[in-house]
Write an enzyme that holds these catalytic residues in place. Structure first.
Site, PDB file in Angstrom:
ATOM      1  N   ASP A  12       0.816  -1.232   0.000  1.00 33.09           N
ATOM      2  CA  ASP A  12       0.000   0.000   0.000  1.00 33.09           C
ATOM      3  C   ASP A  12       0.842   1.271   0.000  1.00 33.09           C
ATOM      4  O   ASP A  12       0.442   2.293   0.538  1.00 33.09           O
ATOM      5  CB  ASP A  12      -0.961   0.034   1.211  1.00 33.09           C
ATOM      6  N   GLY A  14       1.625   2.869  -2.667  1.00 32.33           N
ATOM      7  CA  GLY A  14       1.255   3.685  -3.823  1.00 32.33           C
ATOM      8  C   GLY A  14       1.939   3.185  -5.092  1.00 32.33           C
ATOM      9  O   GLY A  14       2.145   3.950  -6.034  1.00 32.33           O
ATOM     10  N   HIS A  40      -4.341  -2.500  -5.895  1.00 31.69           N
ATOM     11  CA  HIS A  40      -3.816  -1.175  -6.173  1.00 31.69           C
ATOM     12  C   HIS A  40      -4.990  -0.259  -6.408  1.00 31.69           C
ATOM     13  O   HIS A  40      -5.927  -0.631  -7.098  1.00 31.69           O
ATOM     14  CB  HIS A  40      -3.022  -1.161  -7.481  1.00 31.69           C
TER      15      HIS A  40
HETATM   16  P1  GDP Z   1      -0.339   0.016  -3.743  1.00 35.77           P
HETATM   17  O1  GDP Z   1      -0.929  -1.300  -3.420  1.00 35.77           O
HETATM   18  O2  GDP Z   1       1.093   0.125  -3.344  1.00 35.77           O
HETATM   19  O3  GDP Z   1      -0.580   0.428  -5.153  1.00 35.77           O
HETATM   20  O4  GDP Z   1      -1.074   1.089  -2.825  1.00 35.77           O
HETATM   21  P2  GDP Z   1      -2.649   1.346  -2.637  1.00 35.77           P
HETATM   22  O5  GDP Z   1      -3.268   1.595  -3.924  1.00 35.77           O
HETATM   23  O6  GDP Z   1      -3.264   0.341  -1.761  1.00 35.77           O
HETATM   24  O7  GDP Z   1      -2.602   2.651  -1.722  1.00 35.77           O
HETATM   25  C1  GDP Z   1      -2.190   3.819  -2.155  1.00 35.77           C
HETATM   26  C2  GDP Z   1      -3.318   4.820  -1.984  1.00 35.77           C
HETATM   27  O8  GDP Z   1      -2.761   6.091  -1.943  1.00 35.77           O
HETATM   28  C3  GDP Z   1      -4.266   4.852  -3.153  1.00 35.77           C
HETATM   29  O9  GDP Z   1      -5.543   5.224  -2.684  1.00 35.77           O
HETATM   30  C4  GDP Z   1      -3.697   5.924  -4.066  1.00 35.77           C
HETATM   31  O10 GDP Z   1      -4.652   6.551  -4.895  1.00 35.77           O
HETATM   32  C5  GDP Z   1      -3.169   6.867  -3.054  1.00 35.77           C
HETATM   33  N1  GDP Z   1      -1.978   7.608  -3.429  1.00 35.77           N
HETATM   34  C6  GDP Z   1      -0.889   7.201  -4.133  1.00 35.77           C
HETATM   35  N2  GDP Z   1       0.019   8.175  -4.169  1.00 35.77           N
HETATM   36  C7  GDP Z   1      -0.497   9.216  -3.466  1.00 35.77           C
HETATM   37  C8  GDP Z   1      -0.027  10.519  -3.124  1.00 35.77           C
HETATM   38  O11 GDP Z   1       1.085  10.910  -3.427  1.00 35.77           O
HETATM   39  N3  GDP Z   1      -0.863  11.279  -2.362  1.00 35.77           N
HETATM   40  C9  GDP Z   1      -2.094  10.862  -1.955  1.00 35.77           C
HETATM   41  N4  GDP Z   1      -2.826  11.680  -1.217  1.00 35.77           N
HETATM   42  N5  GDP Z   1      -2.563   9.657  -2.252  1.00 35.77           N
HETATM   43  C10 GDP Z   1      -1.761   8.841  -2.997  1.00 35.77           C
END
Ligand code: GDP
Length: 424
Positions: A12, A14, A40
Site C-alpha cells: 500500500d 502507492g 492497487h
Molecule cells: P499500492 O498497493 O502500493 O498500489 O497502494 P494502494 O493503492 O493500496 O494505496 C495507495 C493509496 O494512496 C491509493 O488510494 C492511491 O490513490 C493513493 N496515493 C498514491 N500516491 C499518493 C499521493 O502521493 N498522495 C495521496 N494523497 N494519495 C496517494
C-alpha cells in the site's frame, strides 16, 4: 529496458499510482507474483479503480498487460476486473496470460477461510483469497498450470488424484463438505473458455521484446517486509515481493532488470497481524487513517482499516536495500501537511540497545521505536511541480528520510493523480 516497481514497506505504498504513471513510457507491464489478495488503487482520467490482478498499465492503449508465471491467477477475478474497467469506458486492454501461471482453485479459497476459522485468534490475518493454500500446492507440486487446462484427460485424472488428499483434510480437519471432481472439472472448463484467447509463452514473448528494445515494467505487489524470506516471517505473504523475483515470475534474465524503483510511503501503514514498531493508536492514528492515501487508509481488497504508524527509517532502509533500489519514489507526502510536528522512527531499541538494522522477527517483537520529531510544513503541497517550490520543512523532511534510508529519492508523489509527481 526492464524496470521494476516494488514496495519497501508492508504494501500500500502507492505502487499502483507509480506504475500507472511510468506505464506511459512502457510497452509492456508484467505482474510477476502475488494474486488477488492485495489491490492497487488508481486514479486517472477514466475514474478511480481498484485492481487486484490486472497490471496497473491497463489504462493505456499502447501497452500490453501480462500475467506472469509467478502470479496466483484467479481466472474469474481477472475477467471480472476486465469487464469492470471496460464498462467504465477504458478500451479493452491487450492481455497475455502465461501458460505456466498456476490457477487459484475454488478450494484454495475455501481452505484459506477454513484455516483462518480454525486458527481463530491466532490467524495470520489472511485476506482469504486462497493465496497461502495456492502457493503451498504449487511447491507441493499439486498445483495446476494454465497449460493443463488444454489436456482434458490428464486434467481429470490429476483432479481425481489431488481431490482425494483435499477431501481427507476437509472431512477430518475442518469438518466441511467434500469436493466433487465433476463439479471442479466443469469449473475448470469454464476457466479454460475465459482464458484461452490470452494464453501465451510469456518468457519467449519477453525475450523477443527485450531484444527488440521494448520498455518493460515489472509490477510488484505488497512490499519488502511481506517477503517470505526477507520479511517479517511468518506474518508475510506466500510469494516473493522482491524485484529479484521479477526475473523468475516473468521469466527473464536477472541482469536485464536495470532500474528498481522502490516505492516508499511518507508514513507507515500495514494490514494483518505482525510486529509494527512505529505503530500509533487512538485519535492520532484515526486522523492519519482518515486523511491517508486517497480517501482514507482502508484495504483496497477487504475495506478493513489499515494499522497506522509514523515513518520508519529502520524498516524502510532495510526494505530499500533488500529490493536493490536504484530510485526511491516517495509517496503520499501531501497527507502529512496537517501536522505541526512529525515524529519519525529513526532506531529500534531492543533489550536496551539501539539499532538501525532491521532485525529478525523474534527481536522485532521486542523493538521499541526511537523517535525524532521534525517540524511540519502546515501547507497543502498538492499541485506543486518543482522540488524547490515545496515548503522548506517539507524538503527537510524528504532530505532527512533520504539520508536515513541511504537511497536517492528521485520522485516525490504529492497527490493520487497521474500528474501529481515531482522529479528531482
Ligand atoms: P499500492 O498497493 O502500493 O498500489 O497502494 P494502494 O493503492 O493500496 O494505496 C495507495 C493509496 O494512496 C491509493 O488510494 C492511491 O490513490 C493513493 N496515493 C498514491 N500516491 C499518493 C499521493 O502521493 N498522495 C495521496 N494523497 N494519495 C496517494
Amino acid at each position: 529496458m526492464v524496470k521494476a516497481v516494488v514496495g519497501a514497506n508492508w504494501g500500500d505504498e502507492g505502487k499502483g499510482k507509480i506504475t500507472d504513471m511510468l506505464s506511459k513510457e512502457a510497452d509492456i507491464i508484467v505482474r510477476f507474483q502475488g494474486g488477488a489478495n492485495a489491490g492497487h488503487t488508481i486514479v486517472n482520467d477514466y475514474g478511480k479503480f481498484a485492481l487486484h490482478t490486472l497490471p496497473s498499465g491497463v489504462f493505456y492503449d499502447h501497452t500490453t498487460s501480462i500475467i506472469g508465471n509467478g502470479v496466483a491467477l484467479n481466472i474469474p477475478v481477472l475477467f471480472k476486473e476486465v469487464s469492470e474497467i471496460v464498462e467504465k469506458g477504458v478500451p479493452m486492454p491487450k492481455i497475455l496470460v502465461s501458460d505456466r501461471a498456476q490457477i487459484v482453485m475454488p478450494y484454495h479459497i475455501l481452505f484459506d477461510e477454513y484455516e483462518e476459522e480454525r486458527l481463530a485468534g491466532k490467524s495470520f490475518g489472511s485476506t482469504k483469497s486462497g493465496i497461502a493454500p495456492f502457493y503451498s500446492d504449487k511447491y507441493a507440486k499439486v498445483g495446476f498450470q494454465v497449460a493443463e487446462l488444454f489436456d482434458e484427460e490428464a486434467l481429470k485424472e490429476k483432479l481425481e488424484r489431488v481431490i482425494v488428499q483435499k477431501n481427507v483434510i476437509l472431512e477430518h480437519l475442518y469438518h466441511k463438505p467434500a469436493l466433487k471432481v465433476e463439479e471442479l472439472f466443469a469449473t475448470m472448463m469454464e476457466y479454460k473458455k475465459m482464458v484461452e484467447p490470452y494464453v501465451c509463452d510469456v518468457s519467449a514473448f519477453l525475450y523477443d521484446a527485450i531484444k527488440a528494445g521494448k520498455n518493460i515494467l515489472l509490477e510488484g505487489q505488497l512490499g519488502s517486509l511481506k517477503d517470505p524470506d526477507h520479511g517479517i516471517y511468518p506474518m508475510v505473504t506466500s510469494s516473493s515481493t522482491l524485484a529479484a523475483y521479477g526475473a523468475i515470475g516473468a521469466g527473464i534474465p536477472p541482469y536485464e532488470i536495470k532500474k528498481i524503483v522502490t516505492v516508499v510511503k511518507a508514513y507507515s501503514s500495514a494490514v494483518g497481524a505482525g510486529a509494527f514498531v512505529s505503530e500509533i493508536f487512538g485519535e492520532e492514528a484515526d486522523e492519519l487513517r482518515r486523511r491517508g492515501g486517497d480517501g482514507g487508509e482502508y484495504g483496497a481488497t477487504t475495506g478493513r482499516p489499515r494499522r497506522m504508524g509514523w515513518f520508519d527509517c529502520v524498516a524502510s532502509k532495510y526494505g530499500c536495500r533488500i529490493q536493490g533500489t536504484t530510485d526511491v519514489a516517495f509517496t503520499v507526502l501531501d497527507v502529512l501537511g496537517y501536522l505541526d510536528e512529525i515524529p519519525v522512527c529513526v532506531g529500534y531499541e531492543i533489550d536496551g540497545e539501539v539499532t538501525t538494522d532491521f532485525p529478525t522477527t523474534a527481536k522485532l517483537e521486542k523493538a521499541k521505536p526511537v523517535l525524532e520529531v521534525l517540524p511540519g510544513w502546515k501547507e497543502d503541497i498538492r499541485g506543486i511541480k518543482n522540488y524547490n517550490d515545496l515548503p522548506e520543512n517539507c524538503r527537510k523532511y524528504i532530505e532527512f528520510v533520504e539520508k536515513q534510508i541511504g537511497f536517492p529519492i528521485t520522485m516525490v508523489s504529492n497527490g493520487p493523480g497521474r500528474n501529481d509527481i515531482i522529479y528531482r
